[in-house]
Motif scaffolding. Structure first.
Motif, PDB file in Angstrom:
ATOM      1  N   ASN A   1      42.836  32.816  48.017  1.00 62.67           N
ATOM      2  CA  ASN A   1      42.110  33.796  48.383  1.00 62.67           C
ATOM      3  C   ASN A   1      42.230  34.875  47.044  1.00 62.67           C
ATOM      4  N   LEU A   2      41.284  35.966  47.215  1.00 62.92           N
ATOM      5  CA  LEU A   2      41.217  36.761  46.266  1.00 62.92           C
ATOM      6  C   LEU A   2      42.416  37.748  45.820  1.00 62.92           C
TER       7      LEU A   2
ATOM      8  N   ASP B   1      37.746  33.293  38.451  1.00 61.76           N
ATOM      9  CA  ASP B   1      37.940  32.864  40.076  1.00 61.76           C
ATOM     10  C   ASP B   1      37.731  34.000  40.795  1.00 61.76           C
ATOM     11  N   HIS B   2      38.295  35.123  40.420  1.00 64.51           N
ATOM     12  CA  HIS B   2      38.245  36.363  41.479  1.00 64.51           C
ATOM     13  C   HIS B   2      36.973  36.654  41.450  1.00 64.51           C
TER      14      HIS B   2
ATOM     15  N   ARG C   1      34.192  35.253  40.546  1.00 67.07           N
ATOM     16  CA  ARG C   1      33.125  34.539  41.257  1.00 67.07           C
ATOM     17  C   ARG C   1      33.196  34.655  42.728  1.00 67.07           C
ATOM     18  N   LEU C   2      34.369  34.676  43.326  1.00 65.29           N
ATOM     19  CA  LEU C   2      34.575  34.855  44.685  1.00 65.29           C
ATOM     20  C   LEU C   2      34.131  35.951  45.080  1.00 65.29           C
ATOM     21  N   ARG C   3      34.420  37.115  44.426  1.00 64.69           N
ATOM     22  CA  ARG C   3      34.196  38.486  44.982  1.00 64.69           C
ATOM     23  C   ARG C   3      32.825  38.722  44.984  1.00 64.69           C
TER      24      ARG C   3
ATOM     25  N   ARG D   1      28.948  26.692  50.146  1.00 66.45           N
ATOM     26  CA  ARG D   1      29.654  25.748  49.563  1.00 66.45           C
ATOM     27  C   ARG D   1      29.339  24.365  49.644  1.00 66.45           C
TER      28      ARG D   1
ATOM     29  N   ARG E   1      30.720  26.186  43.242  1.00 64.83           N
ATOM     30  CA  ARG E   1      30.789  27.732  43.422  1.00 64.83           C
ATOM     31  C   ARG E   1      31.973  28.052  44.531  1.00 64.83           C
ATOM     32  N   LEU E   2      32.278  27.092  45.223  1.00 68.17           N
ATOM     33  CA  LEU E   2      33.438  27.383  46.342  1.00 68.17           C
ATOM     34  C   LEU E   2      33.923  26.059  46.736  1.00 68.17           C
TER      35      LEU E   2
ATOM     36  N   GLU F   1      39.164  27.363  49.112  1.00 74.00           N
ATOM     37  CA  GLU F   1      38.524  28.842  48.923  1.00 74.00           C
ATOM     38  C   GLU F   1      37.648  29.400  50.093  1.00 74.00           C
TER      39      GLU F   1
ATOM     40  N   LEU G   1      38.923  32.488  52.067  1.00 73.04           N
ATOM     41  CA  LEU G   1      38.047  33.545  52.087  1.00 73.04           C
ATOM     42  C   LEU G   1      37.752  34.013  53.650  1.00 73.04           C
TER      43      LEU G   1
END
Length: 396
Positions: free
Chosen positions: A77-78, A85-86, A88-90, A207, A213-214, A218, A222
């Motif tokens: 997770n973030l 990676d942070h 991309r997910l954020r 996803r 991307r995910l 992740e 998330l």
């Protein structure tokens, strides 16, 4: 220093002593392992934005405090990631918490607040955490994610365990993690077969359309972080703000007289008694100097948000609630690239919760002998908030 016990019982006295003697101290975490504690505003703010302080546990040296250990499926997770990676997910979830999106949620949030207050009737005594401060944010975040109402009680019980795990009862935390994992796994299966107009369905679509991307972990992580942080931070912010008003009736009267102050008031409440004593632990990627102390690469650094927010060099007379204060720049919700993603939503919910409560009840008083705080070195929240309440006129 036994940080866990001291912060659970008298955090601001401890931080005042620490700030006075030195900016940085060697302490022990809940597991007895060492960490460096940073307490002064300027140092904490700079460290929160310093890219040399990593959230990735791959940079941690053995033998140091590492914080709460999560199962692998919840660990991606973030709060455990650095760029890229942070980033991309954020970016994937950020659109759900933009100020514009939050403004669209204000009307349903107020409707939920009014419904919860309706259930209290015209007068009585209640635990405001159980009856109001907790169910409001859990309703909002669960509806945002698309979690059915029938499962929300389970999540709340697991969350209560995980936010302040009892080291003497590790099996209880393991059972809470297992329950959370099973719940999220079932939810993802359901959302894949029956997608809806909610954030979790959107993330699943991302996803499944593009694995790059995910990842599956992740996605699970998330969902866990948004649900857990979206609930915990807000229930603590609301409860702490109400307690601050109850203990400062002159400031409550000021807010009743001038409701337009509510946004500034929430900033002062967050500064004075924010939802977290400490930011998530960090690990220097190289030897690093903070406040005149050289911290070796891989050691654990704990940044005290609450100590920084009570630093008199930044906020004069910091142990007093003052709704006339300019509290901008407080660090209750972080700073830098890891600034709380859900901050706009937490602010809106707290503004609405306080406004609705003061609109509804003309008389509101604390009904307990002393506030009862959760036994946690990181979270700052009430276990209960007993109040007497009454209103002179019917609710609109």
């Amino acid at each position: 220093m036994d940080l866990a016990d001291d912060l659970s019982t008298r955090p601001y006295d401890v931080y005042r002593e620490l700030r006075t003697t030195s900016p940085v101290h060697r302490v022990a975490g809940t597991d007895g392992r060492p960490a460096w504690l940073v307490t002064r505003y300027d140092d904490v703010r700079a460290a929160l934005a310093d890219p040399r302080l990593s959230l990735d546990k791959a940079h941690a040296r053995e033998g140091n405090y590492r914080g709460l250990a999560l199962p692998p499926a919840l660990d991606a997770n973030l709060l455990n990631m650095d760029p890229p990676d942070h980033t991309r997910l954020r970016r994937l979830v950020g659109r759900a918490f933009t100020p514009r999106r939050v403004e669209q949620l204000r009307t349903p949030i107020r409707a939920t607040a009014d419904r919860l207050l309706d259930a209290l009737g015209t007068h009585g005594t209640t635990d405001l955490v159980t009856a109001y401060a907790a169910p409001l944010p859990i309703t909002v975040i669960c509806e945002l994610l698309g979690i059915p109402e029938s499962r929300r009680r389970d999540f709340r019980s697991w969350s209560n365990v995980l936010v302040a795990p009892d080291p003497s009862r590790p099996q209880v935390a393991k059972e809470a993690f297992a329950g959370m994992l099973g719940f999220l796994a079932e939810l993802l299966v359901h959302k894949r077969s029956s997608p809806a107009d909610d954030l979790l369905s959107d993330l699943i679509a991302v996803r499944d359309a593009d694995d790059d991307r995910l990842t599956e972990d992740e996605l699970m992580s998330l969902a866990f972080l948004i649900l857990f942080a979206g609930y915990e931070n807000t229930v603590q912010l609301i409860g702490n703000a109400v307690l601050a008003l109850l203990e400062n009736p002159d400031q409550m009267a000021l807010l009743r007289q001038d409701p337009a102050r509510i946004a500034d008031a929430v900033e002062e409440f967050a500064r004075f008694e924010g939802p977290a004593l400490l930011a998530i632990r960090r690990f220097p990627t190289q030897d690093l100097e903070i406040g005149g102390t050289v911290i070796p690469a891989g050691d654990t650094v704990l940044l005290s948000l609450s100590a920084a927010n009570r630093d008199p060099n930044r906020f004069p007379d910091p142990d007093r609630v003052d709704l006339g204060r300019d509290a901008t720049g407080h660090l209750a919700l972080g700073h830098g690239i890891h600034y709380c993603l859900g901050a706009p939503l937490a602010r809106a919910e707290t503004e609405i919760a306080l406004t609705a409560l003061l609109d509804r009840f003309e008389n509101l008083e604390f009904a307990g002998a002393d506030p009862q705080w959760r036994p946690s070195m990181r979270a700052r929240g009430l276990t209960a908030l007993p109040v007497h309440y009454s209103r002179a006129t019917p609710a609109p």
